[in-house]
Design an enzyme around this catalytic site. Structure first.
Site, PDB file in Angstrom:
ATOM      1  N   SER A  45      44.163  46.459  43.861  1.00 37.41           N
ATOM      2  CA  SER A  45      45.196  45.432  43.868  1.00 37.41           C
ATOM      3  C   SER A  45      45.703  45.140  45.279  1.00 37.41           C
ATOM      4  O   SER A  45      46.275  44.081  45.524  1.00 37.41           O
ATOM      5  CB  SER A  45      46.393  45.894  43.037  1.00 37.41           C
ATOM      6  N   HIS A  89      38.925  41.245  42.282  1.00 36.32           N
ATOM      7  CA  HIS A  89      40.216  41.641  41.698  1.00 36.32           C
ATOM      8  C   HIS A  89      40.500  40.822  40.438  1.00 36.32           C
ATOM      9  O   HIS A  89      40.867  39.651  40.517  1.00 36.32           O
ATOM     10  CB  HIS A  89      41.318  41.436  42.752  1.00 36.32           C
ATOM     11  N   GLU A 106      40.376  37.246  42.159  1.00 32.54           N
ATOM     12  CA  GLU A 106      40.447  37.105  43.621  1.00 32.54           C
ATOM     13  C   GLU A 106      39.216  37.793  44.212  1.00 32.54           C
ATOM     14  O   GLU A 106      38.988  38.982  43.954  1.00 32.54           O
ATOM     15  CB  GLU A 106      41.715  37.772  44.170  1.00 32.54           C
ATOM     16  N   ASN A 161      49.471  39.474  44.492  1.00 25.41           N
ATOM     17  CA  ASN A 161      50.392  40.611  44.582  1.00 25.41           C
ATOM     18  C   ASN A 161      51.284  40.559  45.816  1.00 25.41           C
ATOM     19  O   ASN A 161      52.388  41.096  45.805  1.00 25.41           O
ATOM     20  CB  ASN A 161      49.619  41.930  44.506  1.00 25.41           C
TER      21      ASN A 161
END
Ligand SMILES: NC(=O)c1ccc[n+]([C@@H]2O[C@H](COP(=O)([O-])OP(=O)(O)OC[C@H]3O[C@@H](n4cnc5c(N)ncnc54)[C@H](O)[C@@H]3O)[C@@H](O)[C@H]2O)c1
Length: 284
Positions: free
Chosen positions: A119, A140, A152, A190
């Site tokens: 992450s 991701h 991602e 994130n």
């Protein structure tokens, strides 16, 4: 190279979800878990999740059976040797991931792409554990992987164009909508999401409002599908803490410094849905 055979390491929330996505879209999947019981539980969970989709008319019983037949589970990392792509989805811990990349590099064929579902952690650190840093990238997925369209694709400084093109084609073949992002902590989602989640815990800790009211406010006021505490419980508080620590390590920005309440809850093993108790109770 077209990716046909996928290896996954880690049978937690995300490893299981990625296995389901890839198998549904026609890929052969070999999932490695350290314990046979966990691997078997993961397979049973996947059958249940696919059965629900059959009930909802999103999948036929035949497609469900086909998807399940494409997945094998193993406790032996060596069984991933022939994979075109291996995605690691183990605990968010750089030391553990670096060690795993080193092992995978020794086991897998030289063309195998090694990807991480991290992450936040620096993908280049994992790439440099291998003799093939140009064949390493981040892939991701989002939680729950079968439902969330985004992936991602994280490009470390020395990843090759072929590697990026092959993983993009794989993500698209899985029915996902990929975006490409540089290897910078938190990537896109994130980096933006976690200051918000951390500050929600700060609000709660300072007694401004109850968790129920903060969740209701963000749903009703911003149109979010769930509030910050329901989301933290879904992600897992241990994973959330690791994400904030990695973000703080990279940027030294106080918005990323984990709020003490979050750390205390992780110590108390109140990790969210996976332990049936986090900000909310899931025992019922
Ligand atoms: N939870 C999320 O919402 C989410 C979303 C996207 C990406 N991720 C990332 O996916 C990865 C896995 O997260 P998760 O939510 O599935 O976690 P999880 O806690 O559900 O699963 C982690 C798995 O790793 C295994 N594990 C722990 N230490 C290990 C080691 N040293 N070697 C091998 N396996 C080990 C555990 O047994 C477990 O099966 C992390 O990198 C996380 O940051 C999580």
């Amino acid at each position: 190279m077209t990716i046909k055979r996928l290896g996954i390491v880690g049978s937690g929330i995300m490893g299981s979800g990625i296995a389901e996505v890839a198998a549904r879209s026609g890929h052969e999947v070999i999932l490695r878990s350290r314990q046979q019981e966990t691997a078997d539980a993961m397979l049973a969970g996947m059958e249940k999740s696919l059965a629900k989709q059959v009930e909802r008319g999103k999948l036929t019983a035949e497609e469900q059976a086909d998807a399940v037949s494409r997945v094998t589970v193993t406790t032996d990392l060596g069984d991933l040797a022939e994979c075109d792509l291996v995605i690691e989805s183990i605990v968010e811990d750089l030391h553990a991931k670096r060690h795993l990349f080193n092992e995978l590099d020794r086991i897998c064929g030289e063309d195998t792409i090694l990807a991480t579902n991290t992450s936040t952690l620096p993908v280049i650190e994992m790439a440099m554990e291998t003799g093939r840093p140009e064949r390493v990238c981040g892939l991701h997925f989002f939680n729950p992987a079968p439902a969330m369209p985004l992936v991602e694709i994280v490009r470390p400084l020395i990843a090759s164009d072929d590697t990026m093109a092959e993983v993009r084609a794989f993500a698209e073949a899985c029915g996902k909508s990929p975006v490409e992002v540089k290897d910078r902590a938190g990537f896109i989602v994130n980096a933006l999401l976690f200051p918000y989640l951390n500050n929600a815990v700060r609000l709660l800790e300072s007694g401004v409002a109850s968790k129920e009211d903060i969740d209701a406010a963000m749903k009703g006021g911003c149109g979010f599908p769930m509030g910050p505490f329901a989301l933290l419980d879904l992600v897992g508080l241990d994973t959330s803490l690791s994400i904030l620590e990695a973000l703080y390590e990279e940027f030294k920005d106080s918005n990323y410094a984990p709020v003490p309440l979050l750390r205390r809850m992780v110590t108390a093993e109140l990790l969210g849905r996976k332990t049936k108790r986090g900000f909310y109770d899931y025992h019922k």
